[in-house]
Design a protein around this motif. Structure first.
Motif, PDB file in Angstrom:
ATOM      1  N   UNK A 139      -9.469  -6.563 -21.348  1.00 56.32           N
ATOM      2  CA  UNK A 139      -8.630  -6.314 -22.525  1.00 56.32           C
ATOM      3  C   UNK A 139      -7.684  -5.129 -22.390  1.00 56.32           C
ATOM      4  N   UNK A 140      -8.087  -4.077 -21.679  1.00 49.00           N
ATOM      5  CA  UNK A 140      -7.258  -2.871 -21.614  1.00 49.00           C
ATOM      6  C   UNK A 140      -6.686  -2.584 -20.233  1.00 49.00           C
ATOM      7  N   UNK A 141      -7.019  -3.386 -19.229  1.00 48.31           N
ATOM      8  CA  UNK A 141      -6.550  -3.108 -17.873  1.00 48.31           C
ATOM      9  C   UNK A 141      -6.085  -4.395 -17.188  1.00 48.31           C
ATOM     10  N   UNK A 142      -5.170  -4.236 -16.243  1.00 47.24           N
ATOM     11  CA  UNK A 142      -4.783  -5.322 -15.341  1.00 47.24           C
ATOM     12  C   UNK A 142      -4.969  -4.798 -13.922  1.00 47.24           C
ATOM     13  N   UNK A 143      -5.782  -5.491 -13.154  1.00 47.06           N
ATOM     14  CA  UNK A 143      -6.059  -5.093 -11.773  1.00 47.06           C
ATOM     15  C   UNK A 143      -5.227  -5.964 -10.834  1.00 47.06           C
ATOM     16  N   UNK A 144      -4.340  -5.346 -10.090  1.00 50.96           N
ATOM     17  CA  UNK A 144      -3.384  -6.054  -9.237  1.00 50.96           C
ATOM     18  C   UNK A 144      -3.697  -5.772  -7.776  1.00 50.96           C
ATOM     19  N   UNK A 145      -3.634  -6.794  -6.950  1.00 50.52           N
ATOM     20  CA  UNK A 145      -3.776  -6.650  -5.499  1.00 50.52           C
ATOM     21  C   UNK A 145      -2.490  -7.116  -4.836  1.00 50.52           C
ATOM     22  N   UNK A 146      -1.832  -6.208  -4.111  1.00 51.94           N
ATOM     23  CA  UNK A 146      -0.638  -6.552  -3.327  1.00 51.94           C
ATOM     24  C   UNK A 146      -1.070  -6.606  -1.869  1.00 51.94           C
ATOM     25  N   UNK A 147      -1.123  -7.809  -1.305  1.00 57.50           N
ATOM     26  CA  UNK A 147      -1.668  -7.985   0.044  1.00 57.50           C
ATOM     27  C   UNK A 147      -0.611  -7.624   1.088  1.00 57.50           C
ATOM     28  N   UNK A 148      -0.761  -6.428   1.639  1.00 66.74           N
ATOM     29  CA  UNK A 148       0.189  -5.885   2.616  1.00 66.74           C
ATOM     30  C   UNK A 148      -0.618  -5.131   3.663  1.00 66.74           C
ATOM     31  N   UNK A 149      -1.002  -5.835   4.706  1.00 67.98           N
ATOM     32  CA  UNK A 149      -1.927  -5.295   5.702  1.00 67.98           C
ATOM     33  C   UNK A 149      -1.322  -4.117   6.462  1.00 67.98           C
ATOM     34  N   UNK A 150      -2.109  -3.051   6.573  1.00 69.57           N
ATOM     35  CA  UNK A 150      -1.752  -1.858   7.350  1.00 69.57           C
ATOM     36  C   UNK A 150      -0.475  -1.184   6.840  1.00 69.57           C
ATOM     37  N   UNK A 151      -0.305  -1.119   5.527  1.00 73.09           N
ATOM     38  CA  UNK A 151       0.832  -0.393   4.963  1.00 73.09           C
ATOM     39  C   UNK A 151       0.705   1.098   5.286  1.00 73.09           C
ATOM     40  N   UNK A 152       1.823   1.742   5.593  1.00 72.85           N
ATOM     41  CA  UNK A 152       1.853   3.163   5.935  1.00 72.85           C
ATOM     42  C   UNK A 152       1.517   3.991   4.692  1.00 72.85           C
ATOM     43  N   UNK A 153       0.391   4.698   4.717  1.00 70.84           N
ATOM     44  CA  UNK A 153      -0.052   5.454   3.551  1.00 70.84           C
ATOM     45  C   UNK A 153       0.844   6.648   3.250  1.00 70.84           C
ATOM     46  N   UNK A 154       1.498   7.188   4.264  1.00 68.47           N
ATOM     47  CA  UNK A 154       2.324   8.379   4.066  1.00 68.47           C
ATOM     48  C   UNK A 154       3.676   8.039   3.441  1.00 68.47           C
ATOM     49  N   UNK A 155       4.235   6.881   3.768  1.00 61.77           N
ATOM     50  CA  UNK A 155       5.573   6.546   3.285  1.00 61.77           C
ATOM     51  C   UNK A 155       5.580   5.545   2.138  1.00 61.77           C
ATOM     52  N   UNK A 156       4.568   4.730   2.035  1.00 64.67           N
ATOM     53  CA  UNK A 156       4.538   3.690   1.005  1.00 64.67           C
ATOM     54  C   UNK A 156       4.290   4.293  -0.369  1.00 64.67           C
ATOM     55  N   UNK A 157       4.836   3.642  -1.394  1.00 61.19           N
ATOM     56  CA  UNK A 157       4.736   4.167  -2.747  1.00 61.19           C
ATOM     57  C   UNK A 157       4.753   3.027  -3.762  1.00 61.19           C
ATOM     58  N   UNK A 158       4.042   3.241  -4.866  1.00 63.42           N
ATOM     59  CA  UNK A 158       4.090   2.346  -6.020  1.00 63.42           C
ATOM     60  C   UNK A 158       4.458   3.198  -7.227  1.00 63.42           C
ATOM     61  N   UNK A 159       5.510   2.827  -7.942  1.00 62.93           N
ATOM     62  CA  UNK A 159       5.937   3.589  -9.109  1.00 62.93           C
ATOM     63  C   UNK A 159       5.825   2.726 -10.357  1.00 62.93           C
ATOM     64  N   UNK A 160       5.552   3.377 -11.477  1.00 62.51           N
ATOM     65  CA  UNK A 160       5.305   2.681 -12.737  1.00 62.51           C
ATOM     66  C   UNK A 160       6.328   3.103 -13.785  1.00 62.51           C
ATOM     67  N   UNK A 161       6.760   2.151 -14.605  1.00 62.19           N
ATOM     68  CA  UNK A 161       7.602   2.420 -15.765  1.00 62.19           C
ATOM     69  C   UNK A 161       6.925   1.784 -16.979  1.00 62.19           C
ATOM     70  N   UNK A 162       7.584   1.851 -18.144  1.00 56.72           N
ATOM     71  CA  UNK A 162       6.960   1.369 -19.377  1.00 56.72           C
ATOM     72  C   UNK A 162       6.558  -0.098 -19.308  1.00 56.72           C
TER      73      UNK A 162
END
Length: 342
Positions: free
Chosen positions: A222-245
């Motif tokens: 009811x209060x959360x959406x759990x999303x999985x973006x399947x992207x194997x071996x994504x670079x942790x230092x350069x990759x980013x996820x940003x959120x807006x309204x």
């Protein structure tokens, strides 16, 4: 020439030279269960997949001759799922699965749903080579590469396709972008495309990087959406996820100079500063926080004018003693409540 009607084949063939073993097809029927897609005849050897284009690419498991006869699918056995435990909140709303301890009340004041931004569809970079045997990646097309005639202003370059995803609900099958709904899978494959453009065989590259898409799956409480973006071996230092309204943006750097750049206009609003993500070895885990308890029929807000089947994907948040089955009232998003005049 004739076109083979075997599932998973669909190739043109010459009846005079049709030999045993020329056709590779699926002898069973499609199985759609909890978001997974497979064929009943080979789901032990070919793993179920999430995306429809991956399902259509599953190679045939049976060999024989091409045919023009109408095929009758064998009924597929779908495993029964155990019913999740039900919990009841203080306000009497019965939900399924793990839910937060407290569920805030839902304001049903009508509000205007945001208009999703115009979709920018990917086009082929005409400077990139196309491998022999490549097929158009657009849904509902599947035309095979015929050389330079399939590109630019060539006579075979025109593509008729579906710009939005397929939707399967209570036995009916169709696409989000157009009205036709059918019951049989064979009929679904024959729904004509509703948009014209150019074929997409290889996609494009940007600044030396190859832009690719990734499979996105989700489930919700009811209060959360759990999303999985399947992207194997994504670079942790350069990759980013940003959120807006009401959106999230993926910018993921993958091996072999590949990159995912994808913005998803969400079906409902979120609280950006409470959303979070983790980059794992095989995927990116994303948790979206809703401002109020609500059920989203889809993760992504569909194009303006799109009509979902009644009750589509409302999987939790039902009041009444019997829970989801026979429940009296669903917990809708504010936008859905406004549409239904609640």
């Amino acid at each position: 020439m004739a076109r083979c009607t075997h599932k998973g084949c669909g190739k043109e063939y010459d009846a005079a030279s049709n030999s045993d073993g020329d056709c590779k097809y699926h002898s069973g029927g499609p199985v759609f269960h909890e978001g997974l897609k497979s064929w009943s005849c080979c789901n032990e050897t070919n793993k179920p997949v999430m995306e429809f284009d991956q399902f259509m690419a599953i190679p045939g498991c049976t060999t024989g001759k091409h045919t023009e006869k109408t095929q009758v699918a064998q009924p597929a056995q779908v495993p029964a799922a155990e019913a999740p435990a039900a919990t009841t909140s203080t306000d009497g709303v019965e939900t399924y699965g793990s839910t937060p301890a407290e569920t805030p009340s839902v304001s049903m004041a009508p509000s205007k749903a945001p208009t999703p931004p115009p979709v920018v569809e990917e086009e082929d970079d005409l400077s990139l080579p196309v491998p022999e045997g490549a097929k158009c990646k657009r849904l509902g097309c599947g035309a095979e590469w015929q050389g330079p005639a399939s590109r630019g202003d060539g006579p075979e370059a025109g593509c008729t396709y579906h710009p939005q995803k397929p939707v399967f609900h209570e036995g009916s099958k169709g696409y989000l972008c157009c009205k036709p709904r059918v019951l049989e899978f064979d009929q679904f494959l024959k729904i004509p495309g509703c948009k014209t453009g150019h074929h997409l065989f290889v996609g494009s590259k940007s600044q030396g990087e190859e832009l690719v898409d990734c499979r996105v799956d989700h489930y919700q409480t009811p209060l959360e959406v759990h999303v999985s973006a399947y992207s194997k071996n994504a670079d942790k230092d350069r990759s980013q996820v940003t959120f807006a309204d009401q959106s999230l943006t993926l910018d993921l750097y993958l091996p072999n100079n590949k990159r995912v750049k994808k913005t998803v206009t969400l079906y409902g609003p979120v609280v950006p500063d409470q959303c979070k993500f983790r980059i794992l070895g095989s995927k990116v885990d994303i948790t979206l926080i809703k401002p109020v308890a609500a059920s989203w029929p889809l993760l992504e807000l569909p194009a303006a004018g799109t009509e979902l089947p009644p009750g589509y994907a409302l999987t939790f948040g039902v009041s009444g003693r019997t829970g989801t089955v026979g429940g009296k009232e669903v917990v809708l998003s504010v936008e859905e409540a406004a549409k239904q005049g609640r």
